[in-house]
Design a protein around this motif. Structure first.
Motif, PDB file in Angstrom:
ATOM      1  N   PHE A  23      -2.500   8.694   6.767  1.00 18.97           N
ATOM      2  CA  PHE A  23      -1.992   7.541   6.259  1.00 18.97           C
ATOM      3  C   PHE A  23      -0.480   7.594   6.620  1.00 18.97           C
ATOM      4  O   PHE A  23       0.121   6.526   6.561  1.00 18.97           O
ATOM      5  N   TYR A  43      -6.612  10.567  -1.026  1.00 20.09           N
ATOM      6  CA  TYR A  43      -6.787   9.763   0.188  1.00 20.09           C
ATOM      7  C   TYR A  43      -5.278  10.066   1.238  1.00 20.09           C
ATOM      8  O   TYR A  43      -4.291   9.759   0.818  1.00 20.09           O
ATOM      9  N   ALA A  69      -6.624   7.961   7.005  1.00 21.32           N
ATOM     10  CA  ALA A  69      -7.248   6.555   6.891  1.00 21.32           C
ATOM     11  C   ALA A  69      -8.565   6.708   7.930  1.00 21.32           C
ATOM     12  O   ALA A  69      -8.660   7.433   8.903  1.00 21.32           O
ATOM     13  N   GLN A  94      -9.566   1.445   8.937  1.00 21.04           N
ATOM     14  CA  GLN A  94      -8.117   1.297   8.328  1.00 21.04           C
ATOM     15  C   GLN A  94      -7.346   1.757   9.527  1.00 21.04           C
ATOM     16  O   GLN A  94      -6.109   1.185   9.659  1.00 21.04           O
ATOM     17  N   PRO A 142     -19.334  -0.659   9.733  1.00 14.31           N
ATOM     18  CA  PRO A 142     -20.553  -0.141   8.508  1.00 14.31           C
ATOM     19  C   PRO A 142     -20.386  -0.292   7.111  1.00 14.31           C
ATOM     20  O   PRO A 142     -19.204  -0.203   6.741  1.00 14.31           O
ATOM     21  N   THR A 143     -21.406  -0.238   6.313  1.00 16.33           N
ATOM     22  CA  THR A 143     -21.244  -0.293   4.921  1.00 16.33           C
ATOM     23  C   THR A 143     -20.667   1.118   4.593  1.00 16.33           C
ATOM     24  O   THR A 143     -20.653   2.153   5.271  1.00 16.33           O
ATOM     25  N   GLY A 144     -19.769   1.175   3.565  1.00 20.33           N
ATOM     26  CA  GLY A 144     -19.128   2.233   3.216  1.00 20.33           C
ATOM     27  C   GLY A 144     -18.058   2.832   3.939  1.00 20.33           C
ATOM     28  O   GLY A 144     -17.669   4.071   3.876  1.00 20.33           O
ATOM     29  N   ALA A 202     -20.200  -5.895   6.973  1.00 20.45           N
ATOM     30  CA  ALA A 202     -20.861  -4.768   7.838  1.00 20.45           C
ATOM     31  C   ALA A 202     -21.979  -5.792   8.814  1.00 20.45           C
ATOM     32  O   ALA A 202     -22.476  -4.907   9.523  1.00 20.45           O
ATOM     33  N   LYS A 252     -14.414   2.689 -10.083  1.00 20.46           N
ATOM     34  CA  LYS A 252     -14.078   2.531  -8.820  1.00 20.46           C
ATOM     35  C   LYS A 252     -12.422   2.978  -8.694  1.00 20.46           C
ATOM     36  O   LYS A 252     -11.794   3.627  -7.843  1.00 20.46           O
ATOM     37  N   GLY A 282     -21.811  -4.875  -1.043  1.00 20.82           N
ATOM     38  CA  GLY A 282     -20.357  -4.276  -1.451  1.00 20.82           C
ATOM     39  C   GLY A 282     -20.234  -3.345  -2.493  1.00 20.82           C
ATOM     40  O   GLY A 282     -19.525  -2.762  -2.532  1.00 20.82           O
ATOM     41  N   ASP A 298     -20.087  -0.438  -4.623  1.00 19.85           N
ATOM     42  CA  ASP A 298     -19.641   1.023  -4.451  1.00 19.85           C
ATOM     43  C   ASP A 298     -20.011   1.853  -5.704  1.00 19.85           C
ATOM     44  O   ASP A 298     -19.135   1.742  -6.420  1.00 19.85           O
ATOM     45  N   ARG A 300     -22.132   6.453   1.822  1.00 24.12           N
ATOM     46  CA  ARG A 300     -20.891   5.774   1.957  1.00 24.12           C
ATOM     47  C   ARG A 300     -19.740   6.882   2.067  1.00 24.12           C
ATOM     48  O   ARG A 300     -19.742   8.031   1.505  1.00 24.12           O
TER      49      ARG A 300
HETATM   50  N1  LIG Z   1      -9.241   6.708   3.445  1.00 21.06           N
HETATM   51  C1  LIG Z   1     -10.164   6.990   2.756  1.00 21.06           C
HETATM   52  N2  LIG Z   1     -10.670   8.374   2.134  1.00 21.06           N
HETATM   53  C2  LIG Z   1     -11.259   8.519   1.243  1.00 21.06           C
HETATM   54  N3  LIG Z   1     -12.344   7.572   0.675  1.00 21.06           N
HETATM   55  C3  LIG Z   1     -12.216   6.544   1.028  1.00 21.06           C
HETATM   56  C4  LIG Z   1     -11.370   5.918   2.041  1.00 21.06           C
HETATM   57  N4  LIG Z   1     -11.063   4.547   2.095  1.00 21.06           N
HETATM   58  C5  LIG Z   1     -12.255   4.227   1.481  1.00 21.06           C
HETATM   59  N5  LIG Z   1     -12.789   5.345   0.806  1.00 21.06           N
HETATM   60  C6  LIG Z   1     -13.727   5.240  -0.151  1.00 21.06           C
HETATM   61  O1  LIG Z   1     -14.962   4.873   0.610  1.00 21.06           O
HETATM   62  C7  LIG Z   1     -16.061   4.213  -0.322  1.00 21.06           C
HETATM   63  C8  LIG Z   1     -16.449   2.940   0.540  1.00 21.06           C
HETATM   64  O2  LIG Z   1     -15.322   1.870   0.788  1.00 21.06           O
HETATM   65  P1  LIG Z   1     -15.503   0.473   0.703  1.00 21.06           P
HETATM   66  O3  LIG Z   1     -16.163   0.216  -0.523  1.00 21.06           O
HETATM   67  O4  LIG Z   1     -14.217  -0.323   1.000  1.00 21.06           O
HETATM   68  O5  LIG Z   1     -16.416   0.254   1.879  1.00 21.06           O
HETATM   69  P2  LIG Z   1     -16.819  -1.016   2.663  1.00 21.06           P
HETATM   70  O6  LIG Z   1     -16.768  -0.833   3.920  1.00 21.06           O
HETATM   71  O7  LIG Z   1     -16.176  -2.226   1.915  1.00 21.06           O
HETATM   72  O8  LIG Z   1     -18.434  -1.059   2.469  1.00 21.06           O
HETATM   73  P3  LIG Z   1     -19.356  -2.386   2.112  1.00 21.06           P
HETATM   74  O9  LIG Z   1     -19.599  -3.014   3.518  1.00 21.06           O
HETATM   75  O10 LIG Z   1     -20.806  -1.777   1.574  1.00 21.06           O
HETATM   76  O11 LIG Z   1     -18.799  -3.407   1.071  1.00 21.06           O
HETATM   77  C9  LIG Z   1     -15.069   3.993  -1.587  1.00 21.06           C
HETATM   78  O12 LIG Z   1     -15.597   4.689  -2.422  1.00 21.06           O
HETATM   79  C10 LIG Z   1     -13.782   3.963  -1.123  1.00 21.06           C
HETATM   80  O13 LIG Z   1     -13.130   5.072  -2.201  1.00 21.06           O
END
Ligand SMILES: Nc1ncnc2c1ncn2[C@@H]1O[C@H](COP(=O)(O)OP(=O)(O)OP(=O)(O)O)[C@@H](O)[C@H]1O
Length: 764
Positions: free
Chosen positions: A155, A173, A176, A180, A206-208, A420, A573, A645, A647, A675
Motif C-alpha cells: 500500500f 493491511y 494491496a 486494489q 472474483p468474490t472476496g 464478481a 467487519k 457481497g 463478508d 475469501r
Molecule cells: N489488502 C487486503 N489485505 C487483507 N485483507 C483484505 C484486503 N483487502 C480486503 N481484504 C479483506 O478481504 C475480504 C473481502 O473483501 P470484500 O468484501 O471487499 O470482497 P469483494 O471483492 O467485494 O467480494 P464480493 O464480490 O463477494 O462482494 C474482506 O474481509 C476484507 O476485509
C-alpha cells in the motif's frame, strides 16, 4: 413404407441364357439338324425350313442343350474353336452373375426408382469455428485490462496519505490485493495529469478479492481534503446488509477525517434519514418569503392550480414556522452516501435539498444485479440527476449573467461499476452513460500484467471462482430425505474435522472418504455423473424441492428473528477484517425463500436439538449476525439475500441446500467462503431430477474458471437415519409438528404468504 415397396429388378440370368441360345442358334445351328438341300429355292425347301423353324419354337434348346457336344458337332470345324471359346466365356460370365449378390448387379441400364425416403447424403464437412475479425462489443469491453490475481503491491507504493496508510496498517493491511493494486493508480489523483477529465471504470473481480477497499480508498482520499460539506460521493448496493458493510469499511478508512457518512436504507423512516442527510437553515429573503407564504395560504384554502411536489410541500411547511422575511435553506449534511437504489430515488423525489448536483463519485457495487431489473428505473433517474449542471456560485446578478453567457465546463462524475459477475451487456451498461470507460478484469491465470493491454477477448460470460475454493456435490436421491442428508453432511464432513487448517492451511481440502463417515468419494464424478443422475431433465428452478416443502406444501413464517442478537455484521467487519481462526467450522446454508429457510431451521433443530443454540436464521426480517459474541453461530440458514457481497470472515463452508437458479447465483453463493485468500468449501445437494442441469450448467459450465473440478461425494445415511432409526423418527415427528404449525398459521390471514426473499431491496 408398405405402399412404396422398393423396386427390385429381376435377375438377368434368363435373359442372358436366351441371348446365348439365340446366338448359338443363329450362328451355329446344330449339325444333326442340317438337311441336305438342292441348290436353288423350291417349294419343298420352303416347307422344310418352316417345319424346322416351328420345331425350334416348339422345342427351344435349353442351356444344357447349348453345351451339348452335339451342338458342337453341327458347327463347321473352322468355327469350332471360336465357338468353344465363346461357350466358355458365356459359362464364366453366367457363373459370375449367379454368384454375385443382387446389389452388384449392374443396374446402369435399369431405371432407378425411389420411394419418398431421402437419398442418403454424404456427411457434411465440419464448419470451422467462426473467428470474427471484429467484435460486436466496443473496444473497451472486448479488450479489457486483465490483471493477474496474484498481483500484489505494498500500500505504501500507491500514493495514499499517511493517515490512510496508518489506518490500514492498524488493520493489518500492508499489501494491496490485485484489484486494489489495479484500481488505486487509476482512481487516485495523478500527480501531473490533473487537468485530464477522469474516465469511468468497470471492474470484474472474483468474490472476496477486496473490491470494497479498492473503491473506498480513492474516495476517502479525495474527500479527506474538502473543506465544506457537500454530497460528493454516492455508493449504491443492493441490500441493507451491504450498506452496513460498506459503511464499516468507509468508517475504517476515514477515521480521523471530517468526512460525513450517511446511510439510506429504509430500516428507519424517511423523515429520520432526511434529518441526517440535510442540514436545515434559514436566510433573510423577504420577497421569496412573501411568495412562499402566499402559496402556503392558497394551499390551506385549496386554491392551488396544481398539486405540489413533496419538496415544495416541505418548503411551505417549513416557511410558516420561520420568522417573517426568512426562508428555509437546505444543505447537505453528508459528504458520502451509502444507499440502496430505492431509497436513493425516494430521497431525490421527496427530500428538500437532496440533490446530486455536487456528486463527483458514483459507485455501483453488485452492478449486474442492480442493472438486471429496473428497480423504479433508478438508473435513469440517477443519471438524469447527475446530468444536471452544478449550480454556479453567483455573488451578484451581473457576474452570474456573465458566467451564464460563457461556455461551461462539463461536470465530471466518476463512475465505478463493480461485480464478481460483471455484465458485458452493453445495453445495460449504456444506461449508466459511462464516459470513456475502462474495463478491468481480475483473472486467475494471465500473462497480462497491470500495465499492458490484454490481448485476450473476454467472453460474454466468464466468471472466476476463488482459487482457494473446493467444490463438492452430493446426490440426495429423490430429495425426500434431504434434511437427513444435510445432517449427515454436517456431521460427517463439516463438523467432524476441525476447519482451522482450512482457514489458513493448504488450498485444497481433501474429501474424507473413509468408511467411518459413510460416504463414497467419486473423484471422477464430474466426468461420469450424468449417467446416474440425469434420469430426467431438471429446470434451473429447484426452489421448491426440499422435503419440508413436500411435507406441508405451504409456508410458515419465520419467527426466529428473536434468536438474532446484535451486534450486527457491520461491527464484525470493522473489527475483524482478518480474524484469527477459531478452530471451528461455520456454515452458511442457502434455501430458496424465507419460508423454506424457516422450515429447514425448524427441521434440523428438532432432529438434532444440539444444533439449536448455534443455528441462526438470516432473512430479511432478521439481518443481524451475532458474530461478535464469544460463541458465534456455526450454522446460518439464509436465502439468496445473503448470497451477494456478504463478508463473513469466519465462514468456512457454504451449502446449497437447493441448487441455485443460475451460474451467476452459484458464483455469488459459494463466494461467501474462500475469501481474501482463505480456503473454503462449497457443497451442493442435488436431487435425481436436478443432476443433469447441475452438472451441465454449473459443475461443467464453460463460462466459469475453477482451479479444481467439482467432486461428487456419495453420502450414505447412517443406520439411525434409516427406517426405524431414532433420527428418522425424530424427522417424522418434526414434519408432523411443522404440519400443525402451518395449519394453524394458514387459518389466520397473513400478509406476504409465499413471498420469495428478494436479494435486492428498493428501500432497505
Ligand atoms: N489488502 C487486503 N489485505 C487483507 N485483507 C483484505 C484486503 N483487502 C480486503 N481484504 C479483506 O478481504 C475480504 C473481502 O473483501 P470484500 O468484501 O471487499 O470482497 P469483494 O471483492 O467485494 O467480494 P464480493 O464480490 O463477494 O462482494 C474482506 O474481509 C476484507 O476485509
Amino acid at each position: 413404407m408398405a405402399p412404396y415397396a422398393r423396386y427390385v429388378p429381376p435377375k438377368p440370368t434368363a435373359l442372358a441364357v436366351a441371348h446365348t441360345t439365340s446366338i448359338s442358334q443363329t450362328s451355329a445351328p446344330p449339325q444333326q439338324k442340317q438337311v441336305k438341300v438342292p441348290k436353288g429355292p423350291s417349294r419343298s425347301d420352303d416347307n422344310g425350313r418352316k417345319k424346322r423353324k416351328r420345331a425350334e419354337i416348339d422345342n427351344p434348346p435349353t442351356t444344357t442343350d447349348t453345351n451339348n457336344s452335339d451342338d458342337a458337332s453341327v458347327i463347321p470345324s473352322k468355327h469350332s474353336a471360336v465357338y468353344s471359346k465363346f461357350q466358355k466365356a458365356a459359362q464364366r460370365s453366367e457363373a459370375a452373375r449367379a454368384a454375385a449378390p443382387d446389389e452388384n448387379v449392374d443396374l446402369a441400364d435399369q431405371p432407378e426408382l425411389h420411394d419418398l425416403i431421402p437419398l442418403p447424403q454424404p456427411e457434411r464437412a465440419p464448419t470451422p469455428d467462426f473467428v470474427p475479425s471484429f467484435s460486436s462489443l466496443p473496444q473497451w469491453l472486448a479488450r479489457p485490462i486483465v490483471v493477474s490475481q496474484s498481483t500484489t503491491r505494498p500500500f505504501s507504493d500507491l500514493s495514499l496519505s499517511k493517515k490512510t496508510l496508518a489506518h490500514l496498517e492498524q488493520r493489518g493491511y500492508t499489501t494491496a490485493f490485485a484489484v486494489q493494486a489495479a484500481l488505486l493508480p487509476l482512481l487516485l489523483p495523478h500527480p501531473y495529469l490533473t487537468h485530464l477529465p477522469p474516465n469511468d471504470i468497470c471492474v470484474s473481480a472474483p468474490t472476496g478479492s477486496g473490491k470494497t477497499l479498492a473503491y473506498v480508498l480513492p474516495i476517502v482520499e479525495n474527500l479527506r481534503t474538502r473543506l465544506d460539506t457537500k454530497l460528493r460521493a454516492v455508493i449504491v448496493v443492493p441490500t441493507r446488509e451491504l450498506v452496513a458493510q460498506a459503511c464499516a469499511v468507509v468508517s475504517t478508512c476515514a477515521q480521523g477525517s471530517a468526512i460525513q457518512i450517511a446511510l439510506a436504507v429504509g430500516s428507519q423512516s424517511v423523515a429520520a434519514e432526511q434529518e441526517l442527510l440535510i442540514k436545515k437553515g434559514r436566510v433573510y429573503d423577504p420577497e421569496r418569503h412573501h411568495t412562499l407564504m402566499e402559496q402556503a395560504r392558497k394551499r390551506q384554502c385549496f386554491e392551488l392550480d396544481s398539486d405540489l411536489t413533496d419538496i415544495e410541500a416541505t418548503m411551505l411547511d417549513d416557511v410558516v414556522r420561520l420568522p417573517s422575511g426568512y426562508v428555509p435553506t437546505y444543505n447537505s449534511a453528508a459528504d458520502l452516501l451509502i444507499c440502496t437504489p430505492g431509497r436513493l430515488v425516494e430521497h431525490l423525489a421527496a427530500t428538500a435539498g437532496f440533490t446530486l448536483d455536487h456528486v463527483e463519485w458514483l459507485v455501483v457495487d453488485e452492478a449486474d444485479r442492480l442493472l438486471d431489473q429496473s428497480f423504479q428505473e433508478w438508473v435513469a433517474k440517477v443519471t438524469a440527476a447527475l446530468d444536471v449542471q452544478r449550480p454556479l456560485f453567483t455573488p451578484n446578478p451581473e457576474i452570474a449573467a456573465l458566467r451564464h453567457s460563457m461556455p461551461r465546463r462539463d461536470r465530471y462524475v466518476r463512475k465505478v461499476i463493480l461485480s464478481a459477475t460483471m455484465t458485458r451487456d452493453i445495453s445495460k451498461l449504456s444506461a449508466l452513460k459511462l464516459r470513456r470507460p475502462t474495463m478491468i478484469v481480475v483473472k486467475t491465470e494471465t500473462e497480462t500484467t497491470l500495465d499492458h493491454e490484454a490481448t485476450v477477448t473476454v467472453g460474454a460470460e466468464n466468471f472466476e471462482l476463488p482459487t482457494t475454493l473446493s467444490e463438492f456435490a452430493v446426490p440426495v436421491g429423490d430429495g425426500s430425505d434431504k434434511p437427513l442428508f444435510l445432517l449427515e453432511l454436517l456431521r460427517s464432513k463439516i463438523f467432524s474435522s476441525s476447519i482451522s487448517s482450512s482457514i489458513s492451511g493448504p488450498k485444497k481440502i481433501e474429501a474424507d472418504s473413509s468408511s467411518t463417515d459413510s460416504s463414497d468419494t467419486d473423484s471422477s464424478s464430474s466426468d461420469d455423473e450424468s449417467s446416474s443422475d440425469d434420469n430426467s431433465d431438471s429446470s434451473s428452478d429447484s426452489s421448491e424441492d426440499d422435503a419440508s416443502d413436500s411435507s406441508d406444501g405451504s409456508s410458515s413464517d419465520s419467527d426466529s428473528g428473536s434468536e438474532v442478537s446484535s451486534p450486527s455484521v457491520t461491527s464484525k467487519k470493522i473489527t475483524g477484517l482478518a480474524p484469527k481462526t477459531t478452530g471451528s467450522s461455520m456454515v452458511l446454508i442457502f434455501t430458496p425463500s424465507t419460508e423454506a429457510a424457516a422450515r429447514l431451521h425448524h427441521l434440523i433443530t428438532h432432529i438434532e436439538p444440539s444444533y439449536k443454540a448455534t443455528t441462526l436464521l438470516l432473512t430479511k426480517s432478521s439481518t443481524n449476525l451475532s458474530l461478535n459474541t464469544s460463541s458465534p453461530p456455526r450454522i446460518i440458514i439464509s436465502t439468496d439475500r445473503a448470497s451477494r457481497g456478504l463478508d463473513l470472515p469466519l465462514l468456512t463452508h457454504v451449502i446449497n441446500y437447493t441448487i441455485p437458479r443460475s451460474l451467476a447465483s452459484y458464483v455469488h453463493r459459494v463466494g461467501r467462503t474462500a475469501r481474501a485468500g482463505r480456503s473454503g468449501e462449497a457443497w451442493t445437494l442435488f436431487a435425481e431430477n436436478e443432476g443433469r442441469w447441475f452438472w451441465n450448467e454449473i459443475a461443467r459450465a464453460t463460462g466459469i474458471s475453477r482451479s479444481t473440478k467439482v467432486e461428487r461425494i456419495n453420502l450414505k445415511l447412517a443406520a439411525e437415519q434409516k427406517e426405524g432409526g431414532e433420527v428418522r423418527s425424530r424427522y417424522v415427528d418434526a414434519l408432523e409438528g411443522m404440519k400443525e404449525i402451518v395449519t394453524s398459521k394458514n387459518s389466520k390471514p397473513r400478509k406476504g404468504k409465499g413471498r420469495k426473499d428478494g436479494d435486492v431491496e428498493m428501500t432497505g
